[in-house]
Design an enzyme around this catalytic site. Structure first.
Site, PDB file in Angstrom:
ATOM      1  N   HIS A  12       0.825  -1.209   0.000  1.00  0.00           N
ATOM      2  CA  HIS A  12       0.000   0.000   0.000  1.00  0.00           C
ATOM      3  C   HIS A  12       0.863   1.265   0.000  1.00  0.00           C
ATOM      4  CE1 HIS A  12       1.026   0.748   4.213  1.00  0.00           C
ATOM      5  NE2 HIS A  12       0.846  -0.545   4.408  1.00  0.00           N
ATOM      6  N   GLU A  71      -7.848   1.840  -0.476  1.00  0.00           N
ATOM      7  CA  GLU A  71      -7.645   3.146  -1.101  1.00  0.00           C
ATOM      8  C   GLU A  71      -6.531   3.074  -2.153  1.00  0.00           C
ATOM      9  OE1 GLU A  71      -9.062   6.157   2.519  1.00  0.00           O
ATOM     10  OE2 GLU A  71      -6.921   5.910   2.076  1.00  0.00           O
ATOM     11  N   GLN A  96      -0.312  -8.177   9.433  1.00  0.00           N
ATOM     12  CA  GLN A  96      -0.138  -8.926  10.670  1.00  0.00           C
ATOM     13  C   GLN A  96      -0.945  -8.248  11.771  1.00  0.00           C
ATOM     14  OE1 GLN A  96       3.904  -8.972  12.044  1.00  0.00           O
ATOM     15  NE2 GLN A  96       3.496 -10.370  13.748  1.00  0.00           N
TER      16      GLN A  96
END
Length: 328
Positions: A12, A71, A96
């Site tokens: 991300h 997103e 995690q």
């Protein structure tokens, strides 16, 4: 067999918790959003994905259900005009689990130090997961993929939008890496592409050279998390020394500053960076071992803040000089 031509893992973009760890004390980890820069990184990833697709190729995207990965996925697909794609959320690709809301700074520092001593792979976060637990659910996801590969209609390009640790665990499982090799790996950068390309024998060749904690030090004094693959090879101790040098530059620039109105903003930058640096440097980490990715993030953030301070001070001084010239 419908094995895809490419399997691409994408971490991300930069999130709010990457910039301020204290957010994790009151915002659920799965609800942490991207920063403005994180959105820009994700859009850039979408453009890159569009460029590497061959004519007529379709894309299947599995995304972690966390807000920052969703997103990121949204920004990626916004750049795929004219491309056939499907998006599915896959909970097994999540980050995690760190035990719900995180503890205060002192307790989290104790946990990270304890994990460094115990071993990153097997240490289970209190009320959370170990990397070994993540490995188990990743194994189940891989089995799902292999079953889907039996279909000739499977997409030509598979994209997994996930997290730093999950990326390393996925590769560990796929390529049957040892625990020692996993613990030697550094985290991938925000929106970095980790590319696996199918060969004639049906196996996948990893195109990236994964960074490790034993890589030689590069020429740049500090490398931020947005640098290209393979350039960030600093050890913990090396980064600490580099950041010390950066702060010396900040102070030298600060002494030459001619704009008194800028003092509060400059001090805020310096204090924020120094706080992050002190938190790590006082912990006395052993640079020869594998560390939690958060440690690297803190060092990168501290170094980047110092660099930003230098740039800001230079900009202020240049602006002041221009104003004085016009006044003359």
């Amino acid at each position: 067999m419908g094995r895809p031509r490419l399997i691409i893992l994408i971490r991300h973009g930069e999130s709010e918790s990457n910039c301020d760890k204290s957010i994790n004390r009151y915002v659920p980890n799965h609800k942490v959003p991207l920063t403005v820069r994180g959105h820009e990184q994700a859009a850039g990833a979408g453009k890159r994905l569009r460029e590497i697709l061959l004519p007529g190729e379709n894309v299947l995207i599995y995304t972690s259900p966390y807000r920052r990965t969703r997103e990121t996925t949204q920004e990626i697909v916004s750049q795929l005009d004219g491309v056939e794609y499907r998006v599915y959320e896959e909970p097994r690709l999540r980050e995690q689990d760190f035990g719900n809301f995180q503890f205060d700074e002192a307790e989290m520092t104790r946990i990270w130090k304890e994990r460094a001593r115990y071993g990153h792979f097997f240490y289970r976060i209190p009320n959370g997961e170990s990397a070994a637990d993540v490995y188990d659910r990743c194994a189940g996801f891989n089995e799902t993929l292999f079953r889907q590969f039996s279909s000739d209609k499977f997409a030509k390009v598979l994209v997994l939008v996930t997290h730093g640790l999950m990326t390393r665990v996925f590769l560990m499982k796929w390529y049957r890496w040892t625990v020692e090799r996993f613990e030697s790996l550094k985290n991938v950068n925000y929106c970095e592409f980790v590319v696996m390309e199918r060969q004639e024998n049906g196996k996948y060749l990893l195109q990236n050279k994964m960074r490790t904690w034993n890589d030689p030090q590069p020429d740049p004094i500090i490398t931020s998390t947005t640098t290209s693959p393979g350039t960030d090879g600093n050890s913990i101790e090396e980064k600490q020394n580099q950041i010390r040098n950066l702060y010396e530059q900040v102070r030298k620039e600060d002494e030459q500053r001619e704009a008194p109105d800028a003092v509060p903003l400059v001090q805020e930058i310096e204090e924020h960076a120094l706080k992050e640096y002190d938190m790590v440097s006082s912990a006395h980490f052993d640079g020869s071992r594998a560390f939690d990715s958060d440690v690297e993030d803190v060092l990168d953030d501290a170094g980047e803040a110092a660099e930003n301070g230098i740039c800001l001070l230079k900009t202020i001084r240049a602006s002041t000089a221009t104003t004085e010239t016009r006044g003359a």
